[in-house]
Scaffold this motif. Structure first.
Motif, mmCIF file in Angstrom:
data_model
loop_
_atom_site.group_PDB
_atom_site.id
_atom_site.type_symbol
_atom_site.label_atom_id
_atom_site.label_comp_id
_atom_site.label_asym_id
_atom_site.label_seq_id
_atom_site.Cartn_x
_atom_site.Cartn_y
_atom_site.Cartn_z
ATOM 1 N N ARG A 91 47.887 44.896 42.114
ATOM 2 C CA ARG A 91 48.577 43.908 42.960
ATOM 3 C C ARG A 91 47.789 42.601 43.029
ATOM 4 N N ALA A 92 46.478 42.693 43.190
ATOM 5 C CA ALA A 92 45.642 41.488 43.254
ATOM 6 C C ALA A 92 45.697 40.716 41.937
ATOM 7 N N MET A 93 45.753 41.430 40.824
ATOM 8 C CA MET A 93 45.861 40.771 39.518
ATOM 9 C C MET A 93 47.172 40.013 39.392
ATOM 10 N N ALA A 94 48.282 40.658 39.762
ATOM 11 C CA ALA A 94 49.590 39.997 39.659
ATOM 12 C C ALA A 94 49.655 38.780 40.574
ATOM 13 N N GLU A 95 49.181 38.934 41.790
ATOM 14 C CA GLU A 95 49.197 37.817 42.744
ATOM 15 C C GLU A 95 48.256 36.701 42.303
ATOM 16 N N GLY A 96 47.114 37.061 41.714
ATOM 17 C CA GLY A 96 46.190 36.055 41.191
ATOM 18 C C GLY A 96 46.793 35.295 40.022
ATOM 19 N N ALA A 97 47.491 36.011 39.134
ATOM 20 C CA ALA A 97 48.146 35.346 37.998
ATOM 21 C C ALA A 97 49.226 34.399 38.491
ATOM 22 N N LEU A 98 49.924 34.777 39.545
ATOM 23 C CA LEU A 98 50.958 33.906 40.104
ATOM 24 C C LEU A 98 50.320 32.645 40.701
ATOM 25 N N ARG A 99 49.229 32.830 41.447
ATOM 26 C CA ARG A 99 48.528 31.680 42.054
ATOM 27 C C ARG A 99 47.942 30.747 41.006
ATOM 28 N N ARG A 100 47.456 31.298 39.905
ATOM 29 C CA ARG A 100 46.765 30.512 38.883
ATOM 30 C C ARG A 100 47.688 30.044 37.771
ATOM 31 N N SER A 101 48.985 30.094 38.018
ATOM 32 C CA SER A 101 49.952 29.656 37.018
ATOM 33 C C SER A 101 51.077 28.910 37.718
ATOM 34 N N SER A 102 52.014 28.434 36.926
ATOM 35 C CA SER A 102 53.218 27.835 37.502
ATOM 36 C C SER A 102 54.423 28.742 37.265
ATOM 37 N N ALA A 103 54.159 30.005 36.961
ATOM 38 C CA ALA A 103 55.221 30.969 36.675
ATOM 39 C C ALA A 103 55.971 31.367 37.946
ATOM 40 N N ASP A 104 57.185 31.828 37.740
ATOM 41 C CA ASP A 104 57.997 32.364 38.829
ATOM 42 C C ASP A 104 57.725 33.845 39.054
ATOM 43 N N ILE A 105 57.350 34.529 37.984
ATOM 44 C CA ILE A 105 57.102 35.964 38.010
ATOM 45 C C ILE A 105 55.789 36.229 37.272
ATOM 46 N N ALA A 106 54.937 37.076 37.860
ATOM 47 C CA ALA A 106 53.707 37.488 37.174
ATOM 48 C C ALA A 106 53.641 39.005 37.179
ATOM 49 N N ILE A 107 53.223 39.553 36.063
ATOM 50 C CA ILE A 107 53.076 41.004 35.948
ATOM 51 C C ILE A 107 51.654 41.312 35.503
ATOM 52 N N ALA A 108 51.112 42.399 36.057
ATOM 53 C CA ALA A 108 49.736 42.790 35.752
ATOM 54 C C ALA A 108 49.672 44.273 35.448
ATOM 55 N N VAL A 109 48.697 44.638 34.624
ATOM 56 C CA VAL A 109 48.496 46.039 34.267
ATOM 57 C C VAL A 109 47.002 46.344 34.201
ATOM 58 N N THR A 110 46.648 47.497 34.741
ATOM 59 C CA THR A 110 45.293 48.015 34.631
ATOM 60 C C THR A 110 45.407 49.524 34.483
ATOM 61 N N GLY A 111 44.603 50.093 33.616
ATOM 62 C CA GLY A 111 44.728 51.533 33.410
ATOM 63 C C GLY A 111 43.673 52.087 32.484
ATOM 64 N N PHE A 112 43.756 53.390 32.301
ATOM 65 C CA PHE A 112 42.865 54.102 31.385
ATOM 66 C C PHE A 112 43.668 54.460 30.144
ATOM 67 N N ALA A 113 43.505 53.686 29.087
ATOM 68 C CA ALA A 113 44.236 53.927 27.844
ATOM 69 C C ALA A 113 43.449 54.817 26.895
ATOM 70 N N GLY A 114 42.355 55.351 27.364
ATOM 71 C CA GLY A 114 41.533 56.245 26.562
ATOM 72 C C GLY A 114 40.738 57.120 27.507
ATOM 73 N N PRO A 115 39.733 57.804 26.979
ATOM 74 C CA PRO A 115 38.909 58.640 27.850
ATOM 75 C C PRO A 115 38.429 57.833 29.056
ATOM 76 N N ALA A 116 38.629 58.413 30.230
ATOM 77 C CA ALA A 116 38.417 57.663 31.462
ATOM 78 C C ALA A 116 37.093 57.950 32.150
ATOM 79 N N GLY A 117 36.356 58.893 31.690
ATOM 80 C CA GLY A 117 35.089 59.221 32.327
ATOM 81 C C GLY A 117 35.267 60.308 33.381
ATOM 82 N N PRO A 118 34.166 60.805 33.889
ATOM 83 C CA PRO A 118 34.209 61.909 34.851
ATOM 84 C C PRO A 118 35.029 61.563 36.095
ATOM 85 N N GLY A 119 35.932 62.460 36.453
ATOM 86 C CA GLY A 119 36.737 62.270 37.654
ATOM 87 C C GLY A 119 37.854 61.251 37.520
ATOM 88 N N LYS A 120 38.051 60.688 36.340
ATOM 89 C CA LYS A 120 39.091 59.681 36.106
ATOM 90 C C LYS A 120 40.188 60.286 35.247
#
Length: 169
Positions: A91-120
């Motif tokens: 959420r902070a990424m999407a809102e930050g992208a909106l604040r730092r741009s002139s876009a009407d819509i901002a989308i953000a993604v964060t995730g583990f696309a591979g081995p995530a480590g212990p407990g992840k």
């Protein structure tokens, strides 16, 4: 070829992206992206649609905490107190992208696309979409343990679906 680029992007993503960008342009909207685990792949897709360039404002690839702070203006304490792969950070990424741009819509993604480590959880992805003068929405996905490319492709599909719904509103 590296596992990170497999599988190749399916044709339906190109069709979905083209449909989305025409909706965005028809409604005179602009989109910004903030990507971590997809490394700019969504921005590349959105800018590959001929005649729809005016619908894309900018993209941020923010793989590290420092990049999220520097480029998106996320407060360091938010990143220190939350897992980088979380609802709060997406959420902070999407809102930050909106604040730092002139876009009407901002989308953000964060995730583990591979081995995530212990407990992840490998394949855990958080996506958030922010709209100017609107609420920020969130989607959590559990894609499971797959090759990086498959998780990234599934993330792209989910982001395009969220953007398409937002463009219809």
């Amino acid at each position: 070829m590296s596992e990170t680029l497999e599988p190749a992007l399916p044709d339906h993503l190109d069709e979905q992206t083209e449909r989305l960008m025409h909706k965005v342009c028809d409604r005179e909207l602009t989109v910004a992206t903030a990507e971590s685990c997809t490394g700019g792949m969504l921005a590349a897709l959105l800018t590959d649609i001929e005649g729809a360039g005016h619908g894309f404002d900018r993209g941020f690839v923010t793989y590290t905490k420092q990049a999220k702070t520097d480029l998106l203006g996320i407060e360091p304490h938010l990143l220190d107190n939350n897992d980088a792969v979380s609802d709060v950070v997406a959420r902070a990424m999407a809102e930050g992208a909106l604040r730092r741009s002139s876009a009407d819509i901002a989308i953000a993604v964060t995730g583990f696309a591979g081995p995530a480590g212990p407990g992840k959880e490998e394949g855990l992805v958080h996506i958030a979409l922010a709209r100017r003068h609107g609420a920020t929405t969130h989607r959590e996905e559990h894609f499971g343990a797959k090759v990086r490319g498959a998780i990234r492709v599934q993330s792209l599909k989910a982001m395009l679906e969220m953007l398409e719904r937002a463009a219809e509103q």
